[in-house]
Design a protein around this motif. Sequence first.
Motif, PDB file in Angstrom:
ATOM      1  N   TRP A 125       0.839  -1.202   0.000  1.00  0.00           N
ATOM      2  CA  TRP A 125       0.000   0.000   0.000  1.00  0.00           C
ATOM      3  C   TRP A 125       0.873   1.251   0.000  1.00  0.00           C
ATOM      4  N   VAL A 129       0.359   4.272  -2.689  1.00  0.00           N
ATOM      5  CA  VAL A 129      -0.189   5.594  -2.361  1.00  0.00           C
ATOM      6  C   VAL A 129       0.885   6.649  -2.105  1.00  0.00           C
ATOM      7  N   LEU A 150      -4.691   5.655   4.486  1.00  0.00           N
ATOM      8  CA  LEU A 150      -4.107   5.591   3.146  1.00  0.00           C
ATOM      9  C   LEU A 150      -4.315   6.849   2.306  1.00  0.00           C
ATOM     10  N   THR A 151      -5.239   7.700   2.722  1.00  0.00           N
ATOM     11  CA  THR A 151      -5.558   8.861   1.884  1.00  0.00           C
ATOM     12  C   THR A 151      -5.225  10.208   2.504  1.00  0.00           C
TER      13      THR A 151
END
Length: 215
Positions: A125, A129, A150-151
């Motif tokens: 991940w 990202v 993750l964002t």
Amino acid sequence: MPDKKMARHVTHGLTGKRVYKTWESMKARCYNPNDGKYEKYGGRGIKVCEEWLGKDGARNFAKWAYENGFDENKHQKEQSIDRIDVNGNYEPNNCRFTDAKIQANNRTNTIFLEYQGKTKCLQEWADEVGISESTIRWRLNNGYSAEKALTTEVKKNSNAGKRYLTYKGETKTVSEWAKHLGFDPKVLYSRIKRGWSTERALETPTGADKWHKTK
């Protein structure tokens, strides 16, 4: 009679080659209680298949290894044997050659995270990202949801490396104080570096200190 699992045979012509060392290390992890990694392998019941043991074990393993991309010229960190199922045995259908990064992703303590229907380990991940694995891990440990971990954009610390001075109840960076007082920032930085107090550094007129020469 010596244990065939740990027996050494030197008639195969592989002694000294990296593939042979890989074969020996694999067996040691599984069958030698004195090996440093035994607890994580043999101690958990991990075994080596019969095809890779015994009289022709080294030769059989080498044949499989070379047919599956083993490169004698690569370093251990660049390529080593990895079990696809970390709870499975060393056998042709469960082994492959990978680099250290992939192996790290395949450890028994690797954390997997599901997001938008996809499940990946934290490092995968992180690569996708553009956020470090350690940051994602910290966020999850501190209650972040998978989406938020993750964002959420990583904030850049614009104050990193700056030196602050507090004078008469007001706090500014050295550069800000220099601009406010009409000093060259290098003069203030030099004074602070020489151990001057904040008051002396800010109140002494430029040129009054012997080490500083005006142009």
